[in-house]
Write an enzyme that holds these catalytic residues in place. Structure first.
Site, PDB file in Angstrom:
ATOM      1  N   ILE A   1       0.953  -1.048   0.135  1.00 31.13           N
ATOM      2  CA  ILE A   1      -0.121  -0.065  -0.137  1.00 31.13           C
ATOM      3  C   ILE A   1       0.908   1.204   0.232  1.00 31.13           C
ATOM      4  O   ILE A   1       2.011   1.370   0.994  1.00 31.13           O
ATOM      5  CB  ILE A   1      -1.147   0.189   1.277  1.00 31.13           C
ATOM      6  CG1 ILE A   1      -2.008   1.240   1.163  1.00 31.13           C
ATOM      7  CG2 ILE A   1      -0.309  -0.161   2.596  1.00 31.13           C
ATOM      8  CD1 ILE A   1      -3.103   1.159   2.259  1.00 31.13           C
ATOM      9  N   SER A   2       0.727   2.094  -0.817  1.00 38.22           N
ATOM     10  CA  SER A   2       1.525   3.245  -0.967  1.00 38.22           C
ATOM     11  C   SER A   2       1.669   4.292  -0.027  1.00 38.22           C
ATOM     12  O   SER A   2       0.863   4.380   0.797  1.00 38.22           O
ATOM     13  CB  SER A   2       1.275   3.976  -2.544  1.00 38.22           C
ATOM     14  OG  SER A   2       1.529   3.209  -3.596  1.00 38.22           O
TER      15      SER A   2
END
Length: 214
Positions: free
Chosen positions: A63-64
């Protein structure tokens, strides 16, 4: 899934941090306030959910960083009702941010594990994007043309299919490059079919892969 007062307070702290880093688009900041990031993370990461960090989400994907999500979303210059194609559903957090802004989202994920996991979380939040399991390099021509296309993984090149599926005046935001770092790039489609290209520095993403994974 519980969204406590503590979580909401941590989200507001994160929003303040995003502002300090230069994110000023109010629709993007409001979306970060609406979407509980901790819903998209393993419970072992709960205490760090609202820090500006990336986390593993399975299938060798991440997840960025919240800043990266906010920055890419800002580059799209979205308006309510726009149709947006997202390449790389991942955890579903970016998808939910787009939905919270009020755009119509078509999202493609090549990792079946992530595709299956993201759907119920996004649905729980009350959003109804069109989610597909498939090859992001091909886009989704049946829903084209798009006002914006967002690629959330590092692409070795810009797929022609994505260019073709973009409206005139539309924006394609894509990190380009192989290796550990990519150049954040925005292409705007001109009336003559050509593209105006702008770059926004180095970012780090997992690679964009061909073919779907079972």
């Amino acid at each position: 899934m519980i969204d406590s007062y503590r979580h909401k307070g941590l989200r507001r702290q994160l929003i303040d941090e995003l502002k300090e880093k230069g994110i000023s688009n109010q629709a993007v900041l409001d979306a970060f306030d609406k979407v509980p990031r901790h819903f998209f993370l393993d419970s072992s990461f709960m205490n760090q959910a609202y820090t500006n960090m990336a986390f593993q989400i399975g299938a060798k994907q991440t997840i960025s960083h919240p800043f990266t999500v906010a920055f890419q979303t800002t580059l799209l210059e979205l308006e309510r009702g726009h149709r947006v194609l997202e390449i790389g559903t991942g955890s579903g957090f970016q998808t939910a941010i787009l939905c919270a802004i009020g755009v119509r989202v078509v999202s493609i994920e090549r990792q079946k594990e992530l595709y299956i996991k993201a759907k119920p979380i996004i649905s729980h939040l009350g959003y109804s994007p069109n989610l597909f399991y498939g090859d992001g390099y091909k886009g989704k021509a049946s829903y084209a043309p798009y006002d914006s296309i967002l690629v959330t993984c590092g692409a070795p090149f810009i797929p022609q299919e994505l260019k073709d599926q973009l409206k005139v005046g539309g924006r394609l935001v894509i990190p380009i490059g192989e290796g550990k770092m990519q150049i954040m790039t925005r292409l705007t489609k001109l009336e003559n079919g050509e593209f105006e290209t702008e770059t926004y520095g180095d970012f780090s993403f997992v690679p964009m892969l061909t073919k779907t994974a079972k």
